[in-house]
Enzyme design. Structure first.
Site, PDB file in Angstrom:
ATOM      1  N   THR A  55      23.960  87.366 -64.436  1.00  0.00           N
ATOM      2  CA  THR A  55      24.594  88.045 -65.556  1.00  0.00           C
ATOM      3  C   THR A  55      25.276  87.016 -66.426  1.00  0.00           C
ATOM      4  O   THR A  55      25.828  86.049 -65.920  1.00  0.00           O
ATOM      5  CB  THR A  55      25.669  89.035 -65.038  1.00  0.00           C
ATOM      6  OG1 THR A  55      25.055  89.961 -64.142  1.00  0.00           O
ATOM      7  CG2 THR A  55      26.335  89.776 -66.175  1.00  0.00           C
TER       8      THR A  55
ATOM      9  N   ARG B 292      17.957 101.897 -62.101  1.00  0.00           N
ATOM     10  CA  ARG B 292      19.019 101.249 -61.335  1.00  0.00           C
ATOM     11  C   ARG B 292      20.008 100.586 -62.296  1.00  0.00           C
ATOM     12  O   ARG B 292      19.632  99.913 -63.253  1.00  0.00           O
ATOM     13  CB  ARG B 292      18.417 100.212 -60.394  1.00  0.00           C
ATOM     14  CG  ARG B 292      19.459  99.432 -59.553  1.00  0.00           C
ATOM     15  CD  ARG B 292      19.813  98.103 -60.171  1.00  0.00           C
ATOM     16  NE  ARG B 292      20.650  97.282 -59.294  1.00  0.00           N
ATOM     17  CZ  ARG B 292      21.255  96.168 -59.673  1.00  0.00           C
ATOM     18  NH1 ARG B 292      21.127  95.728 -60.911  1.00  0.00           N
ATOM     19  NH2 ARG B 292      21.985  95.473 -58.825  1.00  0.00           N
ATOM     20  N   VAL B 293      21.278 100.770 -62.026  1.00  0.00           N
ATOM     21  CA  VAL B 293      22.339 100.119 -62.788  1.00  0.00           C
ATOM     22  C   VAL B 293      23.237  99.396 -61.797  1.00  0.00           C
ATOM     23  O   VAL B 293      23.647  99.966 -60.779  1.00  0.00           O
ATOM     24  CB  VAL B 293      23.162 101.131 -63.609  1.00  0.00           C
ATOM     25  CG1 VAL B 293      24.330 100.433 -64.308  1.00  0.00           C
ATOM     26  CG2 VAL B 293      22.281 101.827 -64.638  1.00  0.00           C
ATOM     27  N   GLY B 294      23.546  98.150 -62.070  1.00  0.00           N
ATOM     28  CA  GLY B 294      24.397  97.364 -61.199  1.00  0.00           C
ATOM     29  C   GLY B 294      25.852  97.403 -61.618  1.00  0.00           C
ATOM     30  O   GLY B 294      26.313  98.326 -62.293  1.00  0.00           O
ATOM     31  N   ASP B 295      26.599  96.369 -61.250  1.00  0.00           N
ATOM     32  CA  ASP B 295      28.032  96.345 -61.531  1.00  0.00           C
ATOM     33  C   ASP B 295      28.366  95.964 -62.969  1.00  0.00           C
ATOM     34  O   ASP B 295      29.449  96.296 -63.464  1.00  0.00           O
ATOM     35  CB  ASP B 295      28.718  95.333 -60.609  1.00  0.00           C
ATOM     36  CG  ASP B 295      28.311  93.897 -60.949  1.00  0.00           C
ATOM     37  OD1 ASP B 295      27.121  93.567 -60.728  1.00  0.00           O
ATOM     38  OD2 ASP B 295      29.139  93.128 -61.449  1.00  0.00           O
TER      39      ASP B 295
ATOM     40  N   THR C 104      29.403  88.292 -61.292  1.00  0.00           N
ATOM     41  CA  THR C 104      27.950  88.179 -61.234  1.00  0.00           C
ATOM     42  C   THR C 104      27.527  88.087 -59.777  1.00  0.00           C
ATOM     43  O   THR C 104      28.321  87.710 -58.911  1.00  0.00           O
ATOM     44  CB  THR C 104      27.441  86.959 -62.023  1.00  0.00           C
ATOM     45  OG1 THR C 104      26.005  86.944 -62.003  1.00  0.00           O
ATOM     46  CG2 THR C 104      27.936  85.660 -61.418  1.00  0.00           C
ATOM     47  N   GLY C 105      26.270  88.444 -59.529  1.00  0.00           N
ATOM     48  CA  GLY C 105      25.770  88.422 -58.157  1.00  0.00           C
ATOM     49  C   GLY C 105      25.065  89.724 -57.839  1.00  0.00           C
ATOM     50  O   GLY C 105      24.463  90.354 -58.719  1.00  0.00           O
TER      51      GLY C 105
ATOM     52  N   GLY D  90      25.018  93.314 -57.566  1.00  0.00           N
ATOM     53  CA  GLY D  90      25.867  94.389 -58.056  1.00  0.00           C
ATOM     54  C   GLY D  90      26.205  95.433 -57.026  1.00  0.00           C
ATOM     55  O   GLY D  90      27.317  95.982 -57.012  1.00  0.00           O
TER      56      GLY D  90
END
Length: 307
Positions: free
Chosen positions: A141, A169-172, A192-193, A195
């Site tokens: 990110t 899909r949605v991450g952090d 970042t990483g 999520g």
């Protein structure tokens, strides 16, 4: 991957621009560069070969937030997210709703899937089938925190998310408190990483709260990352990659990571951005400035032909 964007933002800040404007332009520079395969144009697609983008913007003065998730075929999702932050309601839109909003508000349509990204996707599909590899390799990110001359702060994120992710899909990254958080009276943080693990600990909000309690940003970043990592190891037996960068309202900064060779770009009052390589060492994160040779090798690596 944020060096050029931070250089642009630093010049804007020196000329008196506000934090939000400088940050938006810095992230746009990353989104527009086709060789960054985890952000914007050239970002790697989901399992169906579609580029779905997530982004968020937060104003540290007003705590206003805007975010988009799973948006397709629109340029510069960070700008769409910032536009949403000016709304009173409906500030987080996903999928078709986000695309309709972007269209109605005049944002530029663009096919964000490049030929290079398609080649990487095809190559990865072959490797997964032939070598029985995990499909979820490649998540990063661009996240930034900005402080201007007026002591105003802003934070933003933008990403194409987990490579080969499932559709929708949605991450952090667009989730307030997980992927980002900023308060001009305290400081800001972005993560970042992986999520799915970062959102289990509301990492960015936790980091800002530690700064509020009096910790130096470096201490706050290390404490939030390593406590979450240890909690995940104890409760679940494993932890994904987790990193956070943060800055307080005095301009002091810090980074915490459990990942070998994370990198951070920081610009101080001298307006010369510097790239740092960060590595975990016990419960600490150690970092040093990247050499010119490292920067040149990185550029060669990300622009090399795909076969």
């Amino acid at each position: 991957m944020a060096l050029e964007g931070v250089e642009k933002a630093a010049k804007m800040l020196k000329d008196g621009s506000r934090a939000g404007d400088a940050l938006e332009n810095a992230i746009m520079a990353v989104e527009d560069y086709p060789f960054y395969k985890s952000v914007g144009y050239g970002g790697l697609p989901n399992e169906n070969g579609e580029v779905e983008l997530d982004a968020a913007f937060m104003d540290g003065d007003t705590l206003s937030i805007g975010a988009v998730g799973g948006i397709r075929d629109f340029k510069n999702p960070i700008s769409i997210a910032r536009h949403l932050s000016r709304e009173r309601f409906n500030i987080f839109l996903v999928g078709i709703g986000a695309e309709e909003y972007a269209h109605k508000n005049g944002f530029e349509r663009k096919n964000m899937l490049t030929e290079r990204a398609k080649k990487i996707w095809d190559k990865r599909i072959r490797e997964i089938r032939e070598q029985n590899l995990s499909p979820y390799d490649g998540h990063d990110t661009v996240g930034m925190v900005c402080l201007d001359k007026n002591s105003s702060m802003a934070a933003g994120t933008s990403t194409s998310g987990l490579f080969m992710k499932k559709r929708g899909r949605v991450g952090d990254s667009p989730l307030s408190g997980s992927g980002f958080y900023v308060d001009s009276q305290i400081g800001g943080a972005v993560a970042t990483g992986l999520g799915e693990d970062i959102m289990k600990g509301c990492l960015s909000y936790e980091t800002v709260k530690l700064i509020e309690r009096g910790l130096h940003p470096q201490e706050a970043a290390e404490k939030s990352v390593y406590e979450l990592t240890q909690k995940l190891l104890q409760r679940r037996g494993k932890s994904g990659e987790i990193s956070v960068v943060c800055m307080d309202n005095k301009g002091r900064w810090g980074v915490g990571t459990n990942v070998e060779f994370s990198f951070v770009v920081y610009c101080e009052d001298d307006n010369v951005p510097k790239v740092y390589l960060a590595n975990p060492h016990g419960s600490k994160t150690l970092y040093s400035q990247a050499s010119q040779q490292w920067l040149e090798e990185y550029l060669r690596r990300i622009t090399s032909p795909i076969v």
